[in-house]
Every structure is written in C-alpha cells, then in structure tokens.
Design an enzyme around this catalytic site. Structure first.
Site, PDB file in Angstrom:
ATOM      1  NE  ARG A  37      -3.501  -6.402  -2.624  1.00  0.00           N
ATOM      2  CZ  ARG A  37      -2.456  -5.416  -2.534  1.00  0.00           C
ATOM      3  NH1 ARG A  37      -1.094  -5.402  -2.073  1.00  0.00           N
ATOM      4  NH2 ARG A  37      -3.129  -4.129  -2.789  1.00  0.00           N
ATOM      5  CD  GLU A  81       6.808  -5.431   0.193  1.00  0.00           C
ATOM      6  OE1 GLU A  81       6.148  -6.273  -0.227  1.00  0.00           O
ATOM      7  OE2 GLU A  81       7.062  -4.406  -0.335  1.00  0.00           O
ATOM      8  CG  ASP A 104       5.655  -0.705   0.510  1.00  0.00           C
ATOM      9  OD1 ASP A 104       5.254  -1.880   0.905  1.00  0.00           O
ATOM     10  OD2 ASP A 104       5.315  -0.115  -0.349  1.00  0.00           O
ATOM     11  CG  HIS A 107      -0.282  -6.688   4.048  1.00  0.00           C
ATOM     12  ND1 HIS A 107       1.011  -6.792   4.341  1.00  0.00           N
ATOM     13  CD2 HIS A 107      -0.211  -5.742   2.867  1.00  0.00           C
ATOM     14  CE1 HIS A 107       1.889  -6.188   3.491  1.00  0.00           C
ATOM     15  NE2 HIS A 107       1.042  -5.262   2.715  1.00  0.00           N
ATOM     16  NE  ARG A 144       6.218  -4.901   4.748  1.00  0.00           N
ATOM     17  CZ  ARG A 144       5.619  -4.521   3.852  1.00  0.00           C
ATOM     18  NH1 ARG A 144       5.763  -3.155   3.304  1.00  0.00           N
ATOM     19  NH2 ARG A 144       5.218  -5.198   2.907  1.00  0.00           N
TER      20      ARG A 144
HETATM   21  C1  GLC Z   1       3.961  -3.678  -0.973  1.00  0.00           C
HETATM   22  C2  GLC Z   1       2.691  -3.661  -0.021  1.00  0.00           C
HETATM   23  C3  GLC Z   1       1.588  -3.870  -0.598  1.00  0.00           C
HETATM   24  C4  GLC Z   1       1.389  -2.701  -1.568  1.00  0.00           C
HETATM   25  C5  GLC Z   1       2.571  -2.446  -2.426  1.00  0.00           C
HETATM   26  C6  GLC Z   1       2.423  -1.153  -3.106  1.00  0.00           C
HETATM   27  O1  GLC Z   1       4.112  -4.538  -1.674  1.00  0.00           O
HETATM   28  O2  GLC Z   1       3.044  -4.730   0.889  1.00  0.00           O
HETATM   29  O3  GLC Z   1       0.548  -4.091   0.257  1.00  0.00           O
HETATM   30  O4  GLC Z   1       0.177  -2.671  -2.477  1.00  0.00           O
HETATM   31  O5  GLC Z   1       4.024  -2.511  -1.812  1.00  0.00           O
HETATM   32  O6  GLC Z   1       2.805   0.068  -1.763  1.00  0.00           O
END
Ligand code: GLC
Length: 664
Positions: A535, A341, A299, A410, A297
């Site tokens: 969150r 993501e 990020d 999340h 994943r």
């Molecule tokens: C992504 C994660 C999130 C986090 C952000 C910064 O969007 O899913 O939880 O706060 O990255 O790393």
C-alpha cells in the site's frame, strides 16, 4: 448519590423516554462539578437530560452483566461532564453555531484532502505554511493521517498507536498540532484525525502492563493461555493481512499468552466487553474533540465487537457501541461529527448510519467504498451495468447522513460489492473480479495500468489492489513509454474519476499527490518497516519541485491540478450538489455512460460520464425523464451550451469525457 436504577428491563422505545431515576443520577453527578445548569450550561444540561436515558440503555446492552458495569456507568457520566467542562468557550460557541446550521457537513462547500504530514511536508510545524496551497486548490478540510505516537517499523502507517495523547516526535509536538488547528480554524478549515478504536500497539502502556502480567490490563485485550479459544475464533474469522500477518492471534512469550491481533501481529485488539476499555477510549475520543477536531474518523469500527463462532465483523453490538459513542459525543462535544471507516459489504456499510430508532444516529459519515470500487470497475470494463446494479443499495443512505466520496485513499481498493450485482450485469463474479484485478495489476493484455495485488489470500485467492490514481489510470506506463496521446488519455481518466466522485453526493476526499498526478512511489521497498506492505506504493513522498509545477501551464501537474481545482470550485458554486438525498440515476441509454441527476427545488444538474474508450452518443431522451424537459443545458465543465434535441438526436461525449449540465 442516589442508587442507580435497576438495570434496564425495558425495550428500545423506552430508551428515548424521560426517566426520572436517570435524571436524579445526572443531578447528583453534576452537583460535584462546577456547572451552571440554569445559566450558561443550560444547553448542555438539556442535552444531558435528553440523551442519558438512551446512553444508559445502550450501555446496558453491552455491560449489564459485567461485574463492574454499574460503578463504571458513574465514571462514564463523569467522563462526559468533564469533557464538556474542558471544552473551551470558543469550542462551545462553535458547537452552537453548528447546531444552528443543522447538518453542517451535508454542505457542498466542503472539500477534503487526506495526507501523511511527514510525507507531505516533513512535519506539523511546516503545515501552516502549506494552507495557502490547499486554499488555492479549494480544499478546506484536512484529514491528517495518524500523528499520535506509533513505533517506527511496527506502525501500520500510524494505525498502531502506543500513546493516544502524544504526538509522535517524527511529526512534532502537541503544541504544533494545536497551532495548526488554530490556524485552520482562522482560515475556516475543518480538521479530521483518527481514533484507532479497535487496537493499540503492543507498546501501548496497557499492553506493556498486560505483558508484565497485570491482570487488570490483560482484561483490556483478548488473551488466552492455550489455543483452545483462539482456534475456535480462527475457525470463523477471515484474515485481514493473510500474507504479512496470517491468522488472528499472536503468541506473546513474555506473558505466555495468545493475544488477538486481527490486523498485524503488533496491533493488539482491545477488549470492549470490558467497560473500563470503553470508558478509557471514550475519554480519548473527548480528548480529540477538545483539540478542536471537527470530524473524528473512527478507524475499523466493523471489528470492535467479537464473538466466538462469528466473523467478528459488523456484529450488532459493534453498532450498539458506536451508538453509545455518538450519544455521548452528542451531549458533551456535539460539534464533532463521526465518520465510521467501515469498508465492508454494501448492505453492511449502510448500517453504520444507524438503523431502527437509531437511524441517522450512529455515524454521520461513512466512506462510499462501494462506489469507489465500482468506479474502478467501470473504468476497466467501460461498462456501467455493475455500477447500476449496486445503486439501489447505495441509495438507502438515510437523510441527515453523508458519504466521504473518493477515488483513492491510503488503503487498497477492495472489490467489495456483492456477487449478485455482478451477476445482475450478466457476468460471472469470479471471472469478472479476476479481470479487474488483472487489469489493475497490469497483467491483462492491453491494460494501461500499473498497480499490484495486495493481501492475496493463498487459500481463497481473494486480493485487493494497490496503486496510485495516476498509475492505475495509465499515466505511469504512458510516461515510461513517452507516449503523449496515452499521457493525455490518462489525465482525462484521472479527471473523469475525480468528477464522478465529486458530484455524486457527499464530501469529496482527495488523496494527497493525486491533485498533481503522482505515480507509484517505490521507495518503500528500501524500508524494512514498510516493504512488506505494498500500500506504500501509493503513499508518495511529495517533491515540492514537482508540486510547484502546478503554476507552469502545460505541465502534467498544472493540467491535473487546474482540472481538480475547477471541479471543486464548480461543486461549491452548485447548491444542488449538497447531499440532500437528491440523487437520481438516469436510465442507461448508453451502456458506457454513467449519468445521474442532482436536484434542488427547480434546479437540476445532469452529470454524464463516458467511461468508454470510444466516442459515446447519448440520446436526448435521457434528459426528459425527470420532470419538465429543459430546452437548454449548460455544461459547466466544458463551458458550452446545448439545445436539447429530439430523442433520435444525441449528446456526444468524447472518450473518457464528461459533462456537468445545468438545466436552463
Ligand atoms: C484501517 C486503516 C488501515 C489500517 C487498518 C488497521 O482500515 O485505514 O490503513 O491498516 O485500519 O488499523
């Protein structure tokens, strides 16, 4: 070592053609290593020869003008070769198996769950004994929320990493992680972890060195001695966490510099205009691949490339960088798929699958964030028009790629679909979004939801939504009021939401706790490292007493668990649910009913969902528009057979009911 070819002068098309200079370079790099190019490593060698021209092309798009661009390209090639060398024989065999299967991740056999190891069961050591629980549910793919070292209190749920290769002691050790991975492999389960590509914790050794004044590592970040450039950047960049971390820069007193911190002030953005950062992070990616990760994943990929004067999101060179990662992974560790993501506008999400020559050659997966948000929209309004107006965009996904489909994760729910989609449905975007936010934060009159607004921007009034699946579907309120019919209705909504996302195409990803109906967990308010971030209300601490009630018939846990379990089992049993770009939306005969058709050869599955609070009547004409008309429809969900009637006759769906109808 032959001289490197001249920097790229050609066009994109030439990047996929054979280039003898690059071939010579590869051979020279390989000569230094123990690689049997004519024998056991021939497949690797072939991939290398086939892909390195593209790698070179993409690399040059990013680093052609960087003073260290050329020498670091050799380091990049060495990094790829070393990653392959470190891959175990078993991993290489698995790579080959996956290659033979083709796009293995399009299968309807995969169902995932995303979880925090500590909140789920304490630590990594306790995970293997929980594998039976996943098996019972039908989950064979786990996304472990970040487990690498991250300073408590300044962690962002693990997304502020201070060591990419050390498991945080809160979770256990690297040996525990490897053991879990091996156990999962034995059980034929897939593993996903994150690479937090965009930033590091300010306690990462690179950041510590930068703070101490080390110029080399200051170049790993965006650092400025005064506000001149930060102000220019800030003028065009939106804020991600306007309440808790306004602005995009943080002053660091130690080195007396402004540091770019797009997310929280303790998350320092990596500077990918420096090729050394790219090569080091690629090495971390390979480290994860060689842990046995099946899906990585990535990020926040939308943020990795910055350019002053722009929003610094979704920039073309961010895509170039991802394509470069994909090509490198394709050569060294091809069994690892990539998930981008990107929680951005619908049109932008689509670009993470690649465009032009790179269509289907960037990320294999993206989150269907548009659809996730639209489901919440429909649940609040009972009206499918906005969801339908968005579909032409979502259906652009190229063949060979797939979605992660989900109702909750999340993170917060952002209403990121376009204004025109809302307008197309006849609504005013501002008022419509306000209604949805009021509904889920429980402010709207009659709303059964208990959630909260997240990251309200005082300047724009933008906000996202926090809250667990169950609480947003009304279970928490119903339980507070001890209202049995409302409890039952909320459970129907939970299963409706899950079913809609499980069958629409892509790999379903459950969020832990949702399979048992966890309502919001307010314990985060007592923890100063979490209380600023709501969150955490939908990131529950699991009580195994509660989860064990899945075996007590009639309990909320058992009802939701068994419903979810049945949905997963049905998915696995119905091959037309695999993602072959085989989704067709049904004409909207009833505005409250969302309906789509999944096909494979002659097999057809009509999935119809009543998002309305009243009984819905759906004309049988809905089942006659796509090829030969069926005589009978078998509903796998309710175990019932229907005879297809005349157009003025109707299939009847109870409030928040749904049918999974196979044409017979
Ligand atoms: C992504 C994660 C999130 C986090 C952000 C910064 O969007 O899913 O939880 O706060 O990255 O790393």
């Amino acid at each position: 070592m032959p001289g490197l070819p001249l920097f790229w002068r050609g066009n994109e098309g030439e990047a996929i053609m054979y280039n003898p200079q690059i071939h010579k370079l590869i051979n020279a790099c390989l000569q230094k290593k123990d690689i049997d190019i004519a024998g056991k490593d021939n497949l690797f060698y072939t991939r290398m020869v086939a892909n390195t021209t593209a790698i070179y092309y993409l690399y040059n798009q990013l680093y052609q003008h960087h003073p260290h661009g050329k020498p670091l390209f050799i380091v990049l090639i060495d990094t790829i070769i070393d990653a392959y060398i470190k891959r175990t024989t078993a991993q290489k065999e698995l790579d080959n198996d996956k290659e033979i299967q083709g796009n293995w991740f399009l299968s309807n056999d995969i169902a995932g769950m995303s979880l925090y190891v500590d909140r789920f069961c304490g630590d990594l050591k306790s995970m293997p004994e929980k594998l039976a629980y996943f098996k019972k549910l039908g989950v064979n793919f786990l996304h472990l929320m970040p487990v690498m070292q991250s300073p408590e209190g300044e962690s962002d749920g693990g997304y502020a990493v201070s060591d990419f290769r050390k498991v945080d002691e809160r979770f256990g050790t690297m040996a525990d992680l490897k053991k879990l991975q091996q156990q999962m492999k034995k059980e034929k389960m897939y593993l996903m972890i994150d690479i937090v590509l965009n930033h590091t914790s300010h306690y990462h050794e690179w950041a510590k060195k930068a703070k101490a004044g080390d110029k080399k590592y200051q170049d790993y970040f965006y650092m400025f001695p005064d506000r001149n450039l930060p102000d220019q950047y800030d003028a065009a960049m939106p804020e991600i966490f306007p309440e808790s971390s306004p602005g995009n820069f943080t002053w660091n007193e130690e080195c007396r510099q402004w540091v770019m911190t797009v997310f929280h002030s303790y998350q320092w953005d990596l500077n990918y205009t420096n090729p050394a950062v790219f090569v080091d992070m690629l090495d971390n990616i390979f480290f994860y691949a060689n842990l046995g990760v099946d899906i990585l994943r990535i990020d926040a990929p939308a943020f990795v490339w910055k350019q002053v004067g722009t929003t610094c999101q979704n920039l073309p060179l961010a895509h170039t960088l991802l394509r470069l990662i994909k090509q490198c992974v394709q050569v060294a560790t091809p069994g690892m798929a990539l998930l981008g993501e990107a929680i951005v506008a619908p049109k932008e999400i689509m670009k993470y699958f690649g465009t032009g020559l790179y269509t289907s050659r960037e990320c294999d997966f993206a989150y269907n964030a548009t659809h996730m948000a639209l489901q919440w929209d429909v649940l609040a309004t009972g009206d499918t028009k906005v969801m339908l107006a968005a579909q032409h965009e979502i259906l652009q996904k190229p063949f060979g790629t797939t979605w992660i489909t989900y109702t909750r994760c999340h993170d917060d729910i952002g209403l990121g679909y376009d204004d025109y989609m809302i307008q197309h449905a006849g609504y005013n975007p501002y008022h419509h979004r306000k209604f949805i936010k009021d509904y889920y934060s429980g402010v709207a009159e009659g709303s059964p939801a208990i959630g909260a607004l997240f990251s309200v921007n005082p300047k724009t009034q933008d906000a996202r939504i926090s809250g667990s699946l169950a609480s947003l579907c009304g279970l928490e309120k119903a339980l507070n009021e001890n209202n049995t019919p409302a409890i039952e209705l909320s459970i129907k909504k939970i299963l409706l939401m899950q079913a809609h996302s499980f069958f629409i195409g892509g790999v379903p990803m459950l969020f832990y706790g949702d399979e048992c109906g966890y309502t919001n967990d307010y314990s985060y308010l007592q923890d100063p490292g979490k209380s600023y971030d709501n969150r955490w209300m939908h990131r529950p601490i699991i009580s195994w007493d509660k989860n064990n009630r899945i075996d007590e018939a009639g309990t909320i846990e058992a009802t939701i668990f068994s419903g979810t379990q049945k949905l997963i089992a049905l998915r696995k049993q119905l091959p037309m649910v695999a993602d072959h770009k085989n989704l067709t939306w049904l004409s909207p005969f009833n505005v409250h009913v969302a309906g789509y058709l999944r096909t494979l050869d002659d097999a057809k599955l009509y999935c119809v969902f009543n998002f309305g609070k009243e009984t819905a009547y759906l004309s049988y004409a809905a089942f006659k528009q796509h090829g030969p008309t069926a005589h009978e429809l078998y509903d796998h969900w309710n175990d019932k057979t229907y005879t297809v009637g005349f157009d003025n006759e109707h299939l009847i769906l109870e409030p928040y009911g749904f049918c999974l109808l196979e044409q017979r």
